[in-house]
Design a protein around this motif. Structure first.
Motif, PDB file in Angstrom:
ATOM      1  N   MET A  92       0.816  -1.216   0.000  1.00  0.00           N
ATOM      2  CA  MET A  92       0.000   0.000   0.000  1.00  0.00           C
ATOM      3  C   MET A  92       0.847   1.262   0.000  1.00  0.00           C
ATOM      4  O   MET A  92       1.879   1.334   0.660  1.00  0.00           O
ATOM      5  N   GLU A  97      -3.690   0.444  -3.149  1.00  0.00           N
ATOM      6  CA  GLU A  97      -2.807  -0.664  -3.527  1.00  0.00           C
ATOM      7  C   GLU A  97      -1.625  -0.125  -4.323  1.00  0.00           C
ATOM      8  O   GLU A  97      -1.811   0.751  -5.183  1.00  0.00           O
ATOM      9  N   ASP A 215       6.422   5.085  10.496  1.00  0.00           N
ATOM     10  CA  ASP A 215       6.337   3.644  10.221  1.00  0.00           C
ATOM     11  C   ASP A 215       6.067   2.857  11.515  1.00  0.00           C
ATOM     12  O   ASP A 215       5.526   1.766  11.476  1.00  0.00           O
ATOM     13  N   VAL A 220      -2.727   3.842  10.078  1.00  0.00           N
ATOM     14  CA  VAL A 220      -2.623   3.488   8.658  1.00  0.00           C
ATOM     15  C   VAL A 220      -3.505   4.395   7.791  1.00  0.00           C
ATOM     16  O   VAL A 220      -3.090   4.825   6.709  1.00  0.00           O
ATOM     17  N   GLU A 221      -4.725   4.729   8.285  1.00  0.00           N
ATOM     18  CA  GLU A 221      -5.644   5.562   7.475  1.00  0.00           C
ATOM     19  C   GLU A 221      -5.015   6.922   7.154  1.00  0.00           C
ATOM     20  O   GLU A 221      -5.252   7.484   6.096  1.00  0.00           O
ATOM     21  N   LYS A 225       0.197   4.138   4.288  1.00  0.00           N
ATOM     22  CA  LYS A 225       1.081   2.991   4.061  1.00  0.00           C
ATOM     23  C   LYS A 225       0.868   2.042   5.233  1.00  0.00           C
ATOM     24  O   LYS A 225       0.415   2.469   6.305  1.00  0.00           O
ATOM     25  N   VAL A 226       1.226   0.786   5.045  1.00  0.00           N
ATOM     26  CA  VAL A 226       1.089  -0.177   6.139  1.00  0.00           C
ATOM     27  C   VAL A 226       2.248   0.047   7.106  1.00  0.00           C
ATOM     28  O   VAL A 226       3.407   0.050   6.682  1.00  0.00           O
ATOM     29  N   ASN A 227       1.924   0.274   8.379  1.00  0.00           N
ATOM     30  CA  ASN A 227       3.055   0.498   9.284  1.00  0.00           C
ATOM     31  C   ASN A 227       3.667  -0.830   9.741  1.00  0.00           C
ATOM     32  O   ASN A 227       3.131  -1.897   9.468  1.00  0.00           O
ATOM     33  N   THR A 229       6.283  -1.832   8.384  1.00  0.00           N
ATOM     34  CA  THR A 229       6.950  -2.386   7.191  1.00  0.00           C
ATOM     35  C   THR A 229       8.467  -2.442   7.385  1.00  0.00           C
ATOM     36  O   THR A 229       9.110  -3.413   6.980  1.00  0.00           O
ATOM     37  N   PRO A 266       1.582  -9.080  14.248  1.00  0.00           N
ATOM     38  CA  PRO A 266       1.192  -7.820  14.896  1.00  0.00           C
ATOM     39  C   PRO A 266       1.615  -7.794  16.367  1.00  0.00           C
ATOM     40  O   PRO A 266       2.029  -6.769  16.889  1.00  0.00           O
TER      41      PRO A 266
END
Ligand code: FPP
Ligand code: MG
Length: 324
Positions: A92, A97, A215, A220-221, A225-227, A229, A266
């Protein structure tokens, strides 16, 4: 506050910039235009071209080439992100995407090459070899920074110096070049040009430090990006480097395990975040980012007051406060 709110007085120029961006991205292959459209309409901040516009004005330039050079630098940046998302297997970016997730790695790499070629096309048409040299050098350093990062992945011995060298290369070099090109267009003295380049470099270092904090901490919203990572990809960024040097042996082994595991869970991420926070890794990374922003703005001290100088100062503050 959003970057575009800071640059409200530049609205017309930013609209012009968007037109130039589009005018330079046509292709005879409809699929290329389809992917390019997806990539470029992604809510990107346009930080680099905005900096070229402002620094050129600050340097007394009044023509339109700053829009073209800014677009070329944005294309180089876009090319690097398309390649980077393949390297990082990122799912993301900017809340959507990634190209690699949607169309695959081959498309992401090749469309990245397309952006790179269009950037070169603009720079060659512009014809100023000094601008060409500055951008080419910055992209070389950016690529070296990215390669250095790969060689340091999962490396527990990574130092703050290694990390600063990586982020100066992969992020700050192009932001420095964006500011230096503005100065070159204005035909200012070497000293003035050097000050603007330094402004961009310091701002770029602060920008990446904040990115590396986000990060770990961002929603995330907001971040788009997806944290987590960096940890998942085995990247040792400053929050983690500080935690490793300050934590207990037990916590260090938790970090080591999470870092080398490909699919960090997670739960493991939350555990590492706890250690990073306990060791003041987040606080001190933000502190360092503030230091670089201060250096950037202090470097503008000798410039006489102007709307452009004020906007650069506000952009520097934005880099610290941003959430995406
Ligand atoms: C993002 O870092 C990566 C960069 C700013 C540079 C990437 C450079 C290359 C892939 C070299 C290729 C260059 C060209 C011009 C084709 P990050 O992964 O820390 O940031 P992210 O979270 O936004 O992905
Ligand atoms: Mg990445």
């Amino acid at each position: 506050m959003d970057l575009r709110d800071i640059c409200l007085t530049m609205r017309q120029e930013i609209d012009e910039l968007e037109k130039i961006v589009h005018a330079n991205l046509s292709s005879t292959v409809p699929f290329v235009e389809n992917v390019v459209g997806y990539v470029i309409h992604n809510g990107g901040k346009r930080l680099r071209p905005i900096l070229t516009l402002i620094t050129s004005k600050l340097s007394g330039y009044q023509g339109r080439a700053s829009l073209e050079i800014g677009a070329a630098i944005e294309f180089m940046h876009t090319a690097s992100l398309l390649h980077d998302d393949v390297i990082d297997s990122a799912p993301m970016r900017r809340g959507r995407e990634t190209t690699n997730r949607k169309w695959g790695n081959q498309v992401s790499v090749l469309v990245g090459d397309f952006f790179y070629c269009r950037a070169m096309d603009i720079l060659v048409r512009h014809g100023d070899t000094k601008v060409l040299r500055v951008v080419t050098d910055a992209v070389t350093i950016l690529t070296e920074g990215e390669i250095l990062e790969i060689t340091k992945s999962n490396d527990f011995q990574t130092t703050q110096e290694d990390y600063l060298r990586i982020i100066t290369g992969k992020t700050a070099s192009l932001i420095g070049a964006a500011c230096q090109c503005g100065a070159i267009l204005g035909g200012v003295s070497e000293e003035f040009e050097h000050s603007l380049k330094r402004f961009g470099l310091n701002l770029g270092i602060a920008f990446q430090l904040v990115d590396d904090v986000l990060d770990y901490t961002a929603a995330v919203e907001e971040f788009g990006k997806v944290n987590g990572t960096d940890l998942r990809e085995g990247k040792l960024t400053l929050p983690l480097i500080l935690a490793i040097s300050r934590s207990t042996e037990k916590d260090r082994s938790i970090i080591r395990k999470a870092l080398i595991t490909d699919n960090t869970s997670p739960k493991e991420f939350v555990e590492v975040l706890r250690i990073v926070e306990e060791c003041e890794g987040i606080r001190d990374t933000i502190k360092m980012a503030r230091g670089y922003v201060d250096r950037a703005t202090l470097g503008l001290a000798s410039f006489k007051p102007s709307l452009e100088k004020e906007t650069l100062q506000r952009i520097a503050d934005y880099v610290i406060s941003r959430k995406m």
